[in-house]
Scaffold this motif. Structure first.
Motif, PDB file in Angstrom:
ATOM      1  N   LEU A   1       0.960  -1.245  -0.070  1.00 45.35           N
ATOM      2  CA  LEU A   1      -0.032   0.059  -0.022  1.00 45.35           C
ATOM      3  C   LEU A   1       0.892   1.187  -0.088  1.00 45.35           C
ATOM      4  CD1 LEU A   1      -2.486  -1.181   2.747  1.00 45.35           C
ATOM      5  CD2 LEU A   1      -3.036  -0.923   0.322  1.00 45.35           C
ATOM      6  N   SER A   2       0.306   2.385  -0.311  1.00 50.61           N
ATOM      7  CA  SER A   2       0.819   3.673  -0.424  1.00 50.61           C
ATOM      8  C   SER A   2       1.257   3.894   1.188  1.00 50.61           C
ATOM      9  CB  SER A   2      -0.036   4.685  -0.710  1.00 50.61           C
ATOM     10  OG  SER A   2       0.574   5.863  -0.538  1.00 50.61           O
ATOM     11  N   GLY A   3       2.536   4.285   1.449  1.00 50.12           N
ATOM     12  CA  GLY A   3       2.930   4.551   2.769  1.00 50.12           C
ATOM     13  C   GLY A   3       3.388   3.302   3.686  1.00 50.12           C
TER      14      GLY A   3
ATOM     15  N   VAL B   1       9.025   7.032 -11.790  1.00 48.39           N
ATOM     16  CA  VAL B   1       8.790   6.637 -13.032  1.00 48.39           C
ATOM     17  C   VAL B   1       7.634   7.499 -13.630  1.00 48.39           C
ATOM     18  CG1 VAL B   1       7.759   4.794 -14.442  1.00 48.39           C
ATOM     19  CG2 VAL B   1       9.778   4.410 -12.716  1.00 48.39           C
ATOM     20  N   ARG B   2       6.742   7.866 -12.695  1.00 48.76           N
ATOM     21  CA  ARG B   2       5.340   8.454 -13.211  1.00 48.76           C
ATOM     22  C   ARG B   2       5.512  10.092 -13.675  1.00 48.76           C
ATOM     23  NH1 ARG B   2       0.255   6.761 -12.866  1.00 48.76           N
ATOM     24  NH2 ARG B   2      -0.006   4.670 -11.685  1.00 48.76           N
ATOM     25  N   HIS B   3       6.986  10.421 -13.371  1.00 48.17           N
ATOM     26  CA  HIS B   3       7.358  11.902 -13.939  1.00 48.17           C
ATOM     27  C   HIS B   3       7.713  11.765 -15.305  1.00 48.17           C
ATOM     28  CE1 HIS B   3       7.287  13.269  -9.625  1.00 48.17           C
ATOM     29  NE2 HIS B   3       7.148  14.168 -10.242  1.00 48.17           N
TER      30      HIS B   3
ATOM     31  N   ASP C   1      -4.729   2.194 -16.549  1.00 49.31           N
ATOM     32  CA  ASP C   1      -3.488   2.952 -16.378  1.00 49.31           C
ATOM     33  C   ASP C   1      -2.583   2.279 -15.409  1.00 49.31           C
ATOM     34  OD1 ASP C   1      -4.501   4.644 -18.291  1.00 49.31           O
ATOM     35  OD2 ASP C   1      -4.279   6.456 -17.134  1.00 49.31           O
ATOM     36  N   ARG C   2      -2.965   1.848 -14.442  1.00 50.24           N
ATOM     37  CA  ARG C   2      -2.025   1.061 -13.608  1.00 50.24           C
ATOM     38  C   ARG C   2      -1.724  -0.120 -14.332  1.00 50.24           C
ATOM     39  NH1 ARG C   2      -3.320   2.095  -7.543  1.00 50.24           N
ATOM     40  NH2 ARG C   2      -5.118   3.375  -7.706  1.00 50.24           N
ATOM     41  N   ASP C   3      -2.252  -0.827 -14.894  1.00 48.40           N
ATOM     42  CA  ASP C   3      -1.922  -2.170 -15.749  1.00 48.40           C
ATOM     43  C   ASP C   3      -0.732  -1.695 -16.855  1.00 48.40           C
ATOM     44  OD1 ASP C   3      -3.469  -4.356 -15.152  1.00 48.40           O
ATOM     45  OD2 ASP C   3      -3.797  -4.666 -17.233  1.00 48.40           O
ATOM     46  N   GLU C   4      -1.088  -0.529 -17.538  1.00 48.86           N
ATOM     47  CA  GLU C   4       0.000  -0.143 -18.438  1.00 48.86           C
ATOM     48  C   GLU C   4       1.382   0.399 -17.791  1.00 48.86           C
ATOM     49  OE1 GLU C   4       0.532  -0.526 -21.398  1.00 48.86           O
ATOM     50  OE2 GLU C   4       1.763   1.011 -21.994  1.00 48.86           O
ATOM     51  N   ASN C   5       1.182   0.905 -16.634  1.00 50.29           N
ATOM     52  CA  ASN C   5       2.301   1.502 -15.782  1.00 50.29           C
ATOM     53  C   ASN C   5       3.253   0.209 -15.589  1.00 50.29           C
ATOM     54  OD1 ASN C   5       3.598   3.367 -14.152  1.00 50.29           O
ATOM     55  ND2 ASN C   5       2.351   2.530 -12.484  1.00 50.29           N
ATOM     56  N   LEU C   6       2.751  -0.710 -15.150  1.00 47.69           N
ATOM     57  CA  LEU C   6       3.297  -2.054 -14.656  1.00 47.69           C
ATOM     58  C   LEU C   6       3.843  -2.714 -15.662  1.00 47.69           C
ATOM     59  CD1 LEU C   6       1.004  -2.594 -11.674  1.00 47.69           C
ATOM     60  CD2 LEU C   6       3.227  -1.659 -11.729  1.00 47.69           C
TER      61      LEU C   6
ATOM     62  N   ILE D   1       3.017  -0.003  -6.101  1.00 47.68           N
ATOM     63  CA  ILE D   1       1.807  -0.506  -5.138  1.00 47.68           C
ATOM     64  C   ILE D   1       1.446  -1.677  -6.075  1.00 47.68           C
ATOM     65  CG2 ILE D   1      -0.476  -0.302  -4.604  1.00 47.68           C
ATOM     66  CD1 ILE D   1       0.066   2.578  -4.462  1.00 47.68           C
ATOM     67  N   SER D   2       1.348  -1.857  -7.326  1.00 47.90           N
ATOM     68  CA  SER D   2       1.067  -3.125  -8.122  1.00 47.90           C
ATOM     69  C   SER D   2      -0.045  -3.828  -7.486  1.00 47.90           C
ATOM     70  CB  SER D   2       2.233  -4.151  -8.511  1.00 47.90           C
ATOM     71  OG  SER D   2       3.148  -4.122  -7.311  1.00 47.90           O
ATOM     72  N   PRO D   3      -1.212  -3.284  -7.522  1.00 44.19           N
ATOM     73  CA  PRO D   3      -2.472  -3.952  -6.824  1.00 44.19           C
ATOM     74  C   PRO D   3      -2.699  -5.088  -6.976  1.00 44.19           C
ATOM     75  CG  PRO D   3      -3.086  -2.043  -8.065  1.00 44.19           C
ATOM     76  CD  PRO D   3      -1.605  -2.100  -8.275  1.00 44.19           C
TER      77      PRO D   3
ATOM     78  N   LYS E   1      -9.753  10.094  -6.173  1.00 45.77           N
ATOM     79  CA  LYS E   1     -10.605   9.085  -6.379  1.00 45.77           C
ATOM     80  C   LYS E   1      -9.562   7.952  -6.834  1.00 45.77           C
ATOM     81  CE  LYS E   1     -11.312   9.867 -11.260  1.00 45.77           C
ATOM     82  NZ  LYS E   1     -11.873   8.854 -12.092  1.00 45.77           N
ATOM     83  N   ASP E   2     -10.293   6.591  -6.583  1.00 47.44           N
ATOM     84  CA  ASP E   2      -9.377   5.190  -6.864  1.00 47.44           C
ATOM     85  C   ASP E   2      -8.324   5.231  -6.138  1.00 47.44           C
ATOM     86  OD1 ASP E   2     -11.344   4.888  -8.959  1.00 47.44           O
ATOM     87  OD2 ASP E   2     -10.191   5.772 -10.513  1.00 47.44           O
ATOM     88  N   PHE E   3      -8.314   5.425  -4.906  1.00 46.67           N
ATOM     89  CA  PHE E   3      -7.042   5.504  -4.072  1.00 46.67           C
ATOM     90  C   PHE E   3      -6.912   3.869  -3.198  1.00 46.67           C
ATOM     91  CE2 PHE E   3      -4.268   6.148  -0.649  1.00 46.67           C
ATOM     92  CZ  PHE E   3      -3.279   6.944  -0.973  1.00 46.67           C
TER      93      PHE E   3
HETATM   94  N1  PPS Z   1      -5.258   7.254  -6.627  1.00 48.28           N
HETATM   95  C1  PPS Z   1      -4.096   6.634  -6.140  1.00 48.28           C
HETATM   96  N2  PPS Z   1      -3.845   5.460  -5.525  1.00 48.28           N
HETATM   97  C2  PPS Z   1      -2.505   5.133  -5.194  1.00 48.28           C
HETATM   98  N3  PPS Z   1      -1.481   5.987  -5.102  1.00 48.28           N
HETATM   99  C3  PPS Z   1      -1.539   7.156  -5.660  1.00 48.28           C
HETATM  100  C4  PPS Z   1      -2.797   7.529  -6.493  1.00 48.28           C
HETATM  101  N4  PPS Z   1      -2.645   8.989  -6.650  1.00 48.28           N
HETATM  102  C5  PPS Z   1      -1.415   9.205  -6.384  1.00 48.28           C
HETATM  103  N5  PPS Z   1      -0.838   8.176  -5.881  1.00 48.28           N
HETATM  104  C6  PPS Z   1       0.519   8.139  -5.515  1.00 48.28           C
HETATM  105  O1  PPS Z   1       1.227   7.437  -6.525  1.00 48.28           O
HETATM  106  C7  PPS Z   1       2.020   6.485  -6.077  1.00 48.28           C
HETATM  107  C8  PPS Z   1       1.908   5.205  -6.551  1.00 48.28           C
HETATM  108  O2  PPS Z   1       2.242   4.836  -7.875  1.00 48.28           O
HETATM  109  P1  PPS Z   1       2.388   3.395  -8.521  1.00 48.28           P
HETATM  110  O3  PPS Z   1       2.884   3.505  -9.737  1.00 48.28           O
HETATM  111  O4  PPS Z   1       3.172   2.610  -7.555  1.00 48.28           O
HETATM  112  O5  PPS Z   1       0.969   2.528  -8.592  1.00 48.28           O
HETATM  113  S1  PPS Z   1       0.334   1.530  -9.134  1.00 48.28           S
HETATM  114  O6  PPS Z   1       1.442   0.564  -9.012  1.00 48.28           O
HETATM  115  O7  PPS Z   1       0.503   1.895 -10.479  1.00 48.28           O
HETATM  116  O8  PPS Z   1      -0.945   1.216  -8.633  1.00 48.28           O
HETATM  117  C9  PPS Z   1       1.770   6.650  -4.503  1.00 48.28           C
HETATM  118  O9  PPS Z   1       3.146   6.510  -4.258  1.00 48.28           O
HETATM  119  P2  PPS Z   1       3.532   5.777  -2.761  1.00 48.28           P
HETATM  120  O10 PPS Z   1       3.019   6.356  -1.806  1.00 48.28           O
HETATM  121  O11 PPS Z   1       5.029   5.780  -2.636  1.00 48.28           O
HETATM  122  O12 PPS Z   1       3.134   4.086  -2.984  1.00 48.28           O
HETATM  123  C10 PPS Z   1       1.143   7.828  -4.030  1.00 48.28           C
HETATM  124  O13 PPS Z   1       1.892   8.767  -3.812  1.00 48.28           O
END
Ligand code: PPS
Ligand code: ADP
Length: 205
Positions: free
Chosen positions: A32-34, A63-65, A77-82, A104-106, A153-155
């Protein structure tokens, strides 16, 4: 049937790895984030680098930058990211590096798809299993607060799913123990499976 034919060059993964004195792998941190993915992966990379190993850390936020700056957080979008990250990591492993990634790769499907790009033993899944209540209490970027308020949204974990890994090679809860002992456990594991030379690691102190 594709008209594109693979060109096999003379220097291969094994030759590159031999020159670097290590066995290349991808350490895939998911959670998870954090949860502590970036912190753990960064500290492990520092320890490996200081001991003379060749590494690269792919981090979701970074990478998202660039490579993935056109993508958001919908399931597609997450699918394509990964997918992109998996392919980049595959090139880096082919280059002979010990690659660490923090995404995160959920979903299980996404993680298994990346695993499928690698030869047996070269993809190591590290589940950073810190419970959501702890991640939410940490909230270093204030994102959980915004997600609860409906401003994002979609967090993941709040309004989008996270499928808990069931067959990760390693599981680490960063709410237990300290960072130094977590990194030490990861180094011990890499030495035990002969990704890195334990003697070289020990000599580095
Ligand atoms: N909606 C939503 N859900 C989850 N996370 C969010 C979202 N919006 C922004 N962020 C920030 O983006 C970081 C996660 O990006 P990832 O590329 O790891 O996500 S994923 O694997 O494609 O699901 C994540 O970073 P980490 O906290 O380091 O995990 C967040 O800071
Ligand atoms: N190993 C750890 N032990 C204790 N706290 C940690 C650890 N790793 C991270 N943290 C705490 O969790 C917060 C989030 O860590 P971070 O690495 O940014 O997570 P992620 O990359 O999964 O979003 C950090 O700001 C830090 O306070």
């Amino acid at each position: 049937m594709s008209d594109i034919v693979w060109h096999q060059h003379s220097i291969d993964q094994e030759s590159r790895a031999l020159l670097k004195g290590q066995s290349p792998v991808l350490l895939w941190f998911t959670g998870l984030s954090g949860s502590g993915k970036s912190t753990l992966a960064g500290a492990l990379e520092r320890a490996l680098y200081d001991a003379g190993f060749h590494t690269y850390l792919l981090d979701g936020d970074n990478v998202r930058h660039g490579l993935c700056k056109d993508l958001g957080f919908s399931a597609d979008d997450r699918d394509e990211n990964l997918r992109r990250v998996g392919e980049v990591a595959k090139l880096m492993v082919d280059a002979g590096l010990v690659v660490l990634s923090a995404f995160i790769s959920p979903t299980k499907e996404e993680r298994e798809r990346v695993r499928g790009l690698f030869d047996e033993g070269r993809f190591i899944e590290v589940h950073v299993s810190t419970p959501i209540e702890v991640c939410e209490a940490r909230d270093p970027k204030g994102l959980y607060k915004k997600a609860r308020a409906g401003e994002i949204k979609d967090f993941t974990g709040i309004s989008a799913p996270y499928e808990t890994p069931t067959a990760a090679e390693l599981t680490i809860d960063t709410n237990k123990g300290d960072l130094a002992s977590q990194v030490s456990a990861l180094l011990d594991y890499l030495a035990a499976i002969q990704v890195i030379d334990g003697a070289k690691l020990k000599a580095a102190g």
